[in-house]
Motif scaffolding. Structure first.
Motif, short mmCIF file in Angstrom:
data_model
loop_
_atom_site.label_atom_id
_atom_site.label_comp_id
_atom_site.label_asym_id
_atom_site.label_seq_id
_atom_site.Cartn_x
_atom_site.Cartn_y
_atom_site.Cartn_z
N MET A 56 0.84 -1.20 0.00
CA MET A 56 0.00 0.00 0.00
C MET A 56 0.88 1.25 0.00
N ILE A 57 0.47 2.24 -0.75
CA ILE A 57 1.25 3.47 -0.87
C ILE A 57 0.72 4.48 0.14
N SER A 58 1.55 4.84 1.11
CA SER A 58 1.13 5.80 2.13
C SER A 58 0.94 7.16 1.47
N THR A 59 -0.23 7.75 1.67
CA THR A 59 -0.61 8.96 0.93
C THR A 59 -1.16 10.02 1.88
N VAL A 60 -0.68 11.23 1.69
CA VAL A 60 -1.12 12.39 2.47
C VAL A 60 -2.08 13.22 1.63
N VAL A 61 -3.13 13.71 2.24
CA VAL A 61 -3.98 14.72 1.60
C VAL A 61 -3.72 16.04 2.32
N TRP A 62 -3.27 17.03 1.56
CA TRP A 62 -2.89 18.33 2.12
C TRP A 62 -3.95 19.35 1.72
N GLY A 63 -4.85 19.68 2.65
CA GLY A 63 -5.97 20.58 2.38
C GLY A 63 -7.28 19.83 2.37
N THR A 64 -8.31 20.45 2.94
CA THR A 64 -9.61 19.75 3.05
C THR A 64 -10.76 20.63 2.59
N GLY A 65 -10.54 21.45 1.57
CA GLY A 65 -11.62 22.22 0.97
C GLY A 65 -12.35 21.39 -0.07
N ASN A 66 -12.86 22.07 -1.11
CA ASN A 66 -13.63 21.36 -2.14
C ASN A 66 -12.85 20.21 -2.76
N VAL A 67 -11.57 20.45 -3.03
CA VAL A 67 -10.73 19.41 -3.64
C VAL A 67 -10.27 18.40 -2.60
N GLY A 68 -9.88 18.87 -1.42
CA GLY A 68 -9.36 17.97 -0.40
C GLY A 68 -10.37 16.96 0.10
N ARG A 69 -11.63 17.39 0.24
CA ARG A 69 -12.67 16.43 0.67
C ARG A 69 -12.78 15.28 -0.31
N THR A 105 -23.85 26.70 -6.50
CA THR A 105 -23.60 25.43 -5.81
C THR A 105 -22.15 25.31 -5.33
N TYR A 106 -21.33 26.32 -5.62
CA TYR A 106 -19.89 26.22 -5.35
C TYR A 106 -19.58 26.84 -3.99
N GLU A 107 -19.10 26.01 -3.08
CA GLU A 107 -18.90 26.47 -1.70
C GLU A 107 -17.50 27.05 -1.50
N GLN A 108 -17.22 28.13 -2.22
CA GLN A 108 -15.96 28.83 -2.06
C GLN A 108 -16.24 30.31 -2.36
N GLU A 109 -16.83 30.98 -1.37
CA GLU A 109 -17.41 32.31 -1.60
C GLU A 109 -16.38 33.34 -2.02
N ASP A 110 -15.20 33.33 -1.44
CA ASP A 110 -14.19 34.33 -1.81
C ASP A 110 -13.84 34.23 -3.29
N SER A 111 -13.68 33.01 -3.79
CA SER A 111 -13.36 32.84 -5.20
C SER A 111 -14.51 33.32 -6.08
N VAL A 112 -15.75 32.96 -5.72
CA VAL A 112 -16.90 33.32 -6.54
C VAL A 112 -17.11 34.83 -6.56
N ARG A 113 -17.05 35.45 -5.39
CA ARG A 113 -17.36 36.89 -5.31
C ARG A 113 -16.20 37.77 -5.73
N TYR A 114 -14.99 37.40 -5.37
CA TYR A 114 -13.88 38.34 -5.55
C TYR A 114 -12.93 37.95 -6.67
N LEU A 115 -12.62 36.67 -6.85
CA LEU A 115 -11.78 36.28 -7.97
C LEU A 115 -12.54 36.35 -9.29
N VAL A 116 -13.79 35.85 -9.29
CA VAL A 116 -14.59 35.82 -10.52
C VAL A 116 -15.51 37.04 -10.62
N GLY A 117 -15.85 37.65 -9.48
CA GLY A 117 -16.60 38.90 -9.49
C GLY A 117 -18.10 38.79 -9.42
N MET A 118 -18.64 37.60 -9.14
CA MET A 118 -20.10 37.48 -9.04
C MET A 118 -20.62 38.34 -7.88
#
Length: 359
Positions: free
Chosen positions: A1-14, A170-183
């Motif tokens: 078995m390959i020991s694997t780390v997940v670094w970050g638990t946001g939308n991608v990390g989950r 449906t995207y649970e990353q408000e800073d990206s939606v409002r400020y990076l993309v400008g919605m």
């Protein structure tokens, strides 16, 4: 078995925790978090599973990397912290780990990446004998291996168009939606993600990757951007209200120009509500989809819908992107240390996962 780390638990990390747990060749050995409120919590809880996995989240990356982990899924964002993300990834490679990540846009097409991104990674590979594979969450396979595969089914190919079409409510990353993309911002607001040259910085590597695979010579890469305001105030489940008159939809293209014409196109059509820009392309279900269109003879159109975390199609897109990354880990472990891209990594069947109980 390959020991694997997940670094970050946001939308991608989950999604990464679930993918590692389900993969028969991998063993989830550690979860790294930045939020102090997540330290000490079980990985199963953080991933939205209905059971504990017996792996407790920690913020001590030095200790985790020093413990000799074989692989790292780097799921922390690189959008607003690219230098920090690069430094973290270089540390993991230098520690001898195989790293897969969507965080470093410039390395989608690693052969054409700028030296300031590529050189530290190559030095770490030489020192630590680790490896790196970068692929996007938009998702990468929708802008490289899928369109290239489908293009081979045609007699002639005039244009390859890759579309991401999504309702961002449906995207649970408000800073990206409002400020990076400008919605939800005034129409005179300049979203960082849409500033000139930024779309090319993010998606230009995938254009170059496809051109390289097709044996096509690019004249240049161009950008187009269109934005629409909301006609009425709308309310979203995850991010609250978006006011009438503010930005409600964005459509942009990154175009690979061949012999003076746009021949390889990555297009994003995103809305905060279906009522905004109804004349633009829409997904079959109203929530989201990825589509590849081959204009030529014959004309070929493939639409992919993925659902994860209940009925969340934006989470489904993340999950398939993560599946591509996590599914590459055992191949990378067996390969020579190196810096790889999507043309190097085969898209393989889900060996050993057919009929396995979902995590």
């Amino acid at each position: 078995m390959i020991s694997t780390v997940v670094w970050g638990t946001g939308n991608v990390g989950r999604a990464a925790i679930r993918a590692v747990e389900a993969h028969p060749a991998l063993k989830l050995s550690a979860v790294l978090v930045h939020d102090p409120g997540k330290v000490g919590r079980d990985a199963g809880e953080l991933a939205g599973l209905d059971r504990r996995l017996g792996v407790v989240a920690t913020d001590d990356s030095d200790a985790v990397l020093a413990s000799g982990q074989r692989a790292v899924v780097y799921a922390a964002s690189g959008d607003i912290r690219p230098d920090d993300a690069l430094a973290d990834i270089v540390r993991a490679i230098r520690a001898g780990a195989v790293v897969v990540t969507p965080a470093l846009y410039a390395l989608y097409d690693q052969s054409g990446a700028p030296p300031e991104m590529r050189d530290p990674v190559l030095a770490a590979i030489t020192d630590g004998r680790g490896s790196l594979f970068v692929s996007g969450v938009d998702p990468g396979w929708g802008n490289d291996v899928l369109p290239l595969l489908i293009s081979g089914l045609g007699t002639t190919v005039d244009v390859i168009r890759c579309q991401e079409i999504f309702d961002y409510s449906t995207y649970e990353q408000e800073d990206s939606v409002r400020y990076l993309v400008g919605m939800g911002q005034p129409m005179d607001y300049e979203p960082p993600m849409l500033l000139p040259t930024v779309p090319t910085m993010v998606w230009g590597g995938q254009i170059r990757l496809m051109a390289r695979a097709l044996g096509a010579e690019l004249d240049e890469i161009r950008e187009t951007v269109d934005r629409r305001p909301l006609d009425a105030t709308v309310s979203t489940r995850t991010m609250g209200a978006f006011t009438a008159g503010t930005q409600g939809a964005v459509r942009f293209e990154v175009q690979g120009i061949v012999e003076g014409e746009p021949r390889i196109v990555i297009e994003h059509v995103t809305r905060i509500h279906p009522a905004c820009a109804p004349d633009w392309p829409t997904p079959p279900n109203g929530d989201g989809a990825h589509r590849v269109i081959i204009e030529g003879r014959p004309r070929i159109e493939v639409t992919v819908e993925a659902v994860d975390e209940g009925e969340n199609r934006s989470a489904g897109g993340n999950a398939t992107a993560v599946g591509r990354l996590v599914g590459a880990i055992d191949w990378l472990v067996d390969a020579e240390p190196g810096l790889y891209d999507a043309l190097d990594i085969p898209l393989r069947p889900a060996v050993g996962r057919l009929g396995r109980k979902q995590p």
